[in-house]
Write an enzyme that holds these catalytic residues in place. Structure first.
Site, short mmCIF file in Angstrom:
data_model
loop_
_atom_site.label_atom_id
_atom_site.label_comp_id
_atom_site.label_asym_id
_atom_site.label_seq_id
_atom_site.Cartn_x
_atom_site.Cartn_y
_atom_site.Cartn_z
N CYS A 82 -1.83 33.73 10.05
CA CYS A 82 -1.62 34.34 11.37
C CYS A 82 -1.43 33.27 12.44
O CYS A 82 -2.32 33.04 13.28
CB CYS A 82 -2.77 35.26 11.69
SG CYS A 82 -2.85 36.59 10.49
N TYR A 92 4.69 18.14 11.50
CA TYR A 92 5.69 17.11 11.82
C TYR A 92 7.10 17.67 11.93
O TYR A 92 8.06 16.90 11.93
CB TYR A 92 5.74 16.04 10.73
CG TYR A 92 4.45 15.46 10.25
CD1 TYR A 92 3.55 14.84 11.11
CD2 TYR A 92 4.14 15.46 8.88
CE1 TYR A 92 2.38 14.26 10.63
CE2 TYR A 92 2.98 14.89 8.40
CZ TYR A 92 2.10 14.30 9.28
OH TYR A 92 0.96 13.72 8.79
N GLU A 119 0.83 -1.22 0.00
CA GLU A 119 0.00 0.00 0.00
C GLU A 119 0.86 1.27 0.00
O GLU A 119 0.72 2.12 0.88
CB GLU A 119 -0.89 0.03 1.25
CG GLU A 119 -1.75 -1.19 1.49
CD GLU A 119 -2.40 -1.20 2.88
OE1 GLU A 119 -2.04 -0.37 3.74
OE2 GLU A 119 -3.26 -2.06 3.11
N PRO A 120 1.76 1.43 -0.95
CA PRO A 120 2.61 2.62 -0.91
C PRO A 120 1.85 3.88 -1.30
O PRO A 120 1.01 3.86 -2.20
CB PRO A 120 3.70 2.31 -1.95
CG PRO A 120 3.04 1.38 -2.92
CD PRO A 120 2.04 0.58 -2.13
C1 LIG Z 1 -1.18 6.17 5.09
C2 LIG Z 1 -1.31 4.72 4.85
C3 LIG Z 1 -0.58 4.10 3.82
C4 LIG Z 1 0.43 4.83 2.98
O1 LIG Z 1 1.56 5.15 3.69
P1 LIG Z 1 2.85 5.79 2.97
O2 LIG Z 1 3.78 6.05 4.07
O3 LIG Z 1 2.38 7.03 2.30
O4 LIG Z 1 3.36 4.78 2.01
C5 LIG Z 1 -0.79 2.76 3.60
N1 LIG Z 1 -1.67 2.05 4.35
C6 LIG Z 1 -2.38 2.61 5.35
C7 LIG Z 1 -3.33 1.78 6.12
C8 LIG Z 1 -2.23 3.96 5.63
O5 LIG Z 1 -2.91 4.51 6.64
#
Ligand SMILES: *Cc1c(COP(=O)(O)O)cnc(C)c1O
EC number: 4.1.1.20
Length: 411
Positions: free
Chosen positions: A336, A310, A267-268
């Site tokens: 502001c 962050y 899931e990138p």
């Molecule tokens: C945010 C998120 C991602 C993506 O993370 P990256 O650091 O942008 O790769 C993948 N899976 C889940 C469940 C997330 O919350």
């Protein structure tokens, strides 16, 4: 992007002249190249790569990744609507997040998504009930909290016991056993996502090892899983970070998954789009304060929240040809809030009217934007070679105020 004054073949100053600033600019070739890196590194595992929509959900960007074969990782019904509008494949779409509402679950079931990544027992029960009402079987994976330290900023670390995400490791087996008793669920997988902007591979590998122990225990209980989803989280270079080598990551994953019949999912988000984007801004004023110099620009924390939220570092490049002497300054926006800054104590050459490019602003920039201080959301442009396309119009004040105006009329 060899010429630092251009995005692909287009000079930044030409884009600013045509579209104005602040302006998000994305390189289509850089997006494709980032995805190719994953596809090549993991080729032998035939992974399903689900782009994390929350990193940047612009419809044109989703369409680009959909055309390249990606699935999607969504965290809301709104993001599912984006995937559908972009022509994405809902059967390659997985739904993450701790707070899925009944409406969102129903919407996802109607659209036959690939899998719900379930984060609690209460959510399991709710998905089962809704699936029963709709006469459907919901495919589910359990998001396990492997309790590993991802060594990233606390706000983007998600795999520790104290985090709100996932099902506790020691409760996982019981949760799977419960899931198998619910008639409108089909248990298909296991997932985790331990954090974002990870600069070290070892927590990712450790999380996988811990999940595989569960997979084996589940197999002994005759609960056979079809897929394993390692989440996102691979870091990118903002400044001079060492980032994980995808080939090394893939090799470690391949070694651990060999001999197993598990479809790999990833899931990138950030690593597919972060370095493909920049935020172009114009210098409004140079101000010499009592203790500090300030470069005041026309973009602010509402356009790029990461530095404020962050303490994130973004490189800033002056892309105007005529630059002046360097000095040390905070680069700040017009909002502001003292917390409204884009860079602190940065050595920079800038004068009024110069164009600055805030780099690595493809991910978690426009998608986190707000209207704070009644600032209209910036435009977004996609560049491909010598072509450029407006993929989001600059918001107008009347659009920003539209909902409030209609309320006032009814009072
Ligand atoms: C945010 C998120 C991602 C993506 O993370 P990256 O650091 O942008 O790769 C993948 N899976 C889940 C469940 C997330 O919350």
């Amino acid at each position: 992007m060899t010429d630092s004054l251009k995005c692909e073949q287009i000079p930044y100053c030409a884009l600013a002249a045509e579209y104005g600033t602040p302006l998000y600019i994305y390189s289509q070739q850089a997006m494709t190249a980032a995805l190719n890196q994953y596809q090549q590194a993991f080729a032998s595992l035939h992974p399903l790569i689900c782009y994390a929509v929350k990193a940047n959900g612009n419809l044109s960007i989703l369409r680009h990744f959909a055309r390249l074969g990606c699935g999607f990782d969504i965290v809301s019904g709104g993001e599912l609507e984006r995937v559908i509008l972009a022509g994405g494949d809902t059967s390659k779409t997985i739904f993450s997040g701790v707070g899925k509402s009944s409406t969102e679950i129903e919407f996802a079931l109607h659209n036959n998504i690939r899998c719900f990544n379930v984060e609690s027992l209460a959510e399991l029960a709710r998905i089962n009930t809704i699936a029963a009402r709709l006469g459907k079987i919901a495919p589910i994976s359990l998001r396990i909290n492997p309790d590993v330290n991802a060594h990233t900023h606390p706000y983007i670390s998600t795999g520790l016991k104290a985090n709100k995400f996932g099902i506790a490791y020691q409760d996982a087996i019981a949760a799977y056993q419960l899931a198998t008793t619910l008639p409108h669920l089909k248990v298909t997988g296991i997932d985790c996502h331990i954090g974002s902007q990870l600069t070290d591979l070892s927590p990712l590998i450790e999380a996988l090892e811990r999940m595989l122990l569960l997979v084996d225990k589940l197999a002994e209980l005759n609960i056979e899983l079809e897929h394993i989803d390692l989440g996102g989280g691979v870091g990118i270079v903002y400044q001079n970070e060492d980032v994980p080598d995808l080939a090394a990551y893939a090799a470690a994953v391949a070694r651990l998954l060999s001999g197993r019949n598990l479809q790999l999912m990833l899931e990138p988000g950030r690593s597919l789009i972060g370095n493909a984007g920049g935020l172009l801004t114009t210098v409004e004023y140079i101000k010499q304060g009592e203790e500090k110099n300030f470069v005041i620009v026309d973009t602010a924390m509402n356009d790029l929240m990461r530095p404020s939220l962050y303490q994130a570092y973004h490189n800033i490049l002056n892309v105007s040809t005529a630059t002046t002497d360097e000095f040390v300054a905070d680069v700040v926006g017009p909002i502001c809030e003292t917390g409204d800054f884009l860079a602190k104590d940065r050595t920079i050459a800038a004068k009024e009217g110069d164009l600055l490019l805030i780099q690595s602003a493809g991910a978690y920039a426009s998608s986190m934007a707000s209207n704070y201080n009644t600032r209209c959301r910036a435009a977004e442009v996609l560049v491909n070679g010598t072509d450029h396309y407006l993929i989001r119009r600059r918001e107008t004040l009347s659009e920003l105020l539209a909902n409030e105006q209609s309320c006032l009329k009814s009072v």
